[in-house]
Design an enzyme around this catalytic site. Structure first.
Site, short mmCIF file in Angstrom:
data_model
loop_
_atom_site.label_atom_id
_atom_site.label_comp_id
_atom_site.label_asym_id
_atom_site.label_seq_id
_atom_site.Cartn_x
_atom_site.Cartn_y
_atom_site.Cartn_z
N SER A 1 -166.77 44.08 -57.13
CA SER A 1 -165.66 44.00 -56.17
C SER A 1 -165.41 45.26 -55.38
O SER A 1 -164.48 45.31 -54.57
CB SER A 1 -164.37 43.61 -56.90
OG SER A 1 -164.10 44.55 -57.92
N THR B 1 -160.17 45.10 -56.15
CA THR B 1 -159.94 46.37 -55.47
C THR B 1 -159.57 47.48 -56.45
O THR B 1 -158.82 47.24 -57.38
CB THR B 1 -158.70 46.17 -54.56
OG1 THR B 1 -158.90 45.00 -53.81
CG2 THR B 1 -158.43 47.37 -53.71
N THR C 1 -162.56 48.47 -51.52
CA THR C 1 -162.91 47.13 -51.99
C THR C 1 -164.04 46.52 -51.16
O THR C 1 -164.26 46.91 -50.01
CB THR C 1 -161.68 46.20 -51.88
OG1 THR C 1 -161.96 44.94 -52.49
CG2 THR C 1 -161.28 45.95 -50.45
N ARG D 1 -163.83 38.99 -42.00
CA ARG D 1 -162.51 39.06 -42.65
C ARG D 1 -162.23 40.50 -43.13
O ARG D 1 -163.07 41.16 -43.73
CB ARG D 1 -162.47 38.10 -43.83
CG ARG D 1 -161.13 38.04 -44.57
CD ARG D 1 -161.11 38.94 -45.79
NE ARG D 1 -159.89 38.75 -46.59
CZ ARG D 1 -159.55 39.54 -47.60
NH1 ARG D 1 -160.32 40.53 -47.95
NH2 ARG D 1 -158.43 39.33 -48.27
N THR E 1 -153.48 45.31 -55.24
CA THR E 1 -154.75 44.64 -55.51
C THR E 1 -154.49 43.14 -55.52
O THR E 1 -153.35 42.70 -55.65
CB THR E 1 -155.32 45.11 -56.87
OG1 THR E 1 -156.56 44.43 -57.12
CG2 THR E 1 -154.37 44.82 -58.00
N GLY E 2 -155.55 42.37 -55.35
CA GLY E 2 -155.39 40.92 -55.34
C GLY E 2 -155.64 40.36 -53.95
O GLY E 2 -156.30 40.98 -53.12
N1 GLY Z 1 -157.16 43.22 -51.99
C1 GLY Z 1 -158.44 43.17 -51.48
C2 GLY Z 1 -158.67 42.15 -50.46
O1 GLY Z 1 -157.96 41.17 -50.39
O2 GLY Z 1 -159.57 42.33 -49.69
#
Ligand code: GLY
Length: 329
Positions: free
Chosen positions: A87, A189, A207, A217, A240-241
């Site tokens: 990740s 992340t 990340t 994206r 994070t998330g």
């Molecule tokens: N938190 C990392 C992402 O959504 O890219």
């Protein structure tokens, strides 16, 4: 338009602090003078299991008297270079077209910051973000331009798609269903916050983003105020998330502003999650984890779901801690 009389009365009120801070908040601030305490340092806190090894690298910098910004850069380079980490950086899972595209940001408590988005072929996007901060008049460089800047500054071009990540992508291609899921795998992340011996604060966030995302994206991590924010007068926060939820609520800036207004880091994290719960339908299908620290070195952590953990190095104690969370049943 504000006429002269209104302007004068607003200026007078502002001078008395009445427009800027509501009464209840003035009471909170008077009761809890967060800003001048400045204890508990150096310290470093970062997201997930991979935060532990990252903290070890950051701690070396902090212990030897190095700056918080050097510490967070050196710290997050560890998971960025780890091919087994799916990740972050090298080995990150690709987008749905097979491209590993990276996002990263870095911020000092004096307000200086830099970030890169949608960067390919560079193992250490955090160090490119650092150079954007240190060497350019800009905050964000993106895509081809960020790559060009990195190559001009001596970074090597690499294939970041490892065999392991390629295999996972090929398995995903069989159905090719784009369904971002709750992260319960103890990584995502890396967001890291540190305070150095000089009491300066800094943060870094890096990340490869949501796995098998749409090409192009960009998530919250490289957006200053969303995935990361730091202010020497108050504290810092990182996220994070599922980045879209953090972007929609400008999470890290929100947490720092909560702390500026008298909340503890823990209260700030809980209020940040509450804002997502109140504003974003379907929030329960995703995980978000917040970390925050104030200038006293006090910390907070909170998530939507069970499963978020973080690494905290402080006062000679090096710990991995499970975060509290919102959805208890
Ligand atoms: N938190 C990392 C992402 O959504 O890219």
């Amino acid at each position: 338009m504000i006429n002269r009389r209104k302007f004068i009365s607003r200026t007078a009120l502002a001078a008395m602090g009445i427009l800027a801070i509501p009464a209840w908040l003035r009471a909170v601030k008077a009761a809890s003078p967060v800003f001048p305490l400045r204890g508990n340092t150096p310290m470093v806190i970062s997201t997930w299991n991979h935060g532990y090894e990252a903290n070890e690298a950051a701690w070396k910098v902090l212990e030897s008297g190095g700056s918080a910004v050097d510490a967070v850069e050196q710290g997050v380079r560890v998971p960025e270079a780890d091919p087994d980490n799916l990740s972050v950086g090298l080995g990150g899972l690709p987008d749905r077209d097979g491209h590993v595209t990276l996002d990263a940001s870095i911020m000092k408590g004096n307000g200086e910051c830099g970030s890169v988005t949608f960067l390919e072929h560079i193992k250490h996007p955090i160090s490119v973000a650092r150079l954007v901060m240190d060497k350019t008049p800009h905050v964000i460089l993106s895509g081809e331009g960020a790559l060009q800047f990195a190559l001009e500054n001596g970074f090597g071009k690499e294939n970041l798609l490892t065999e392991k990540a390629k295999k996972a992508w090929e398995e995903w291609l069989v159905k090719a269903e784009y369904e971002p899921v709750i992260n319960i795998e103890n990584h995502d992340t890396i967001g890291m916050l540190a305070i150095d011996k000089q009491h300066h604060i800094a943060g870094a966030c890096t990340t490869s983003g949501v796995s098998f995302k749409m090409h192009g994206r960009v998530g919250d991590s490289p957006v200053i105020g969303a995935g990361l924010y730091a202010d020497d007068e108050v504290g810092a926060a990182t996220a994070t998330g599922m980045g879209e939820l953090v972007l929609k609520t400008l999470g890290s800036f929100l947490l720092v502003e909560f702390m500026r207004n008298g909340y503890s880091p823990q209260e700030a994290c809980e209020e940040g999650i509450k804002r997502i719960v109140e504003k974003i339908p379907g929030y329960e299908n995703f995980q978000i984890g917040y970390l925050a620290v104030n200038t006293s070195g006090e910390t907070g952590a909170y998530a939507i779901h069970k499963g978020f953990n973080y690494a905290l190095f402080r006062d000679g104690k090096f710990e991995l801690i499970d975060s509290d969370y919102y959805l208890k049943s």
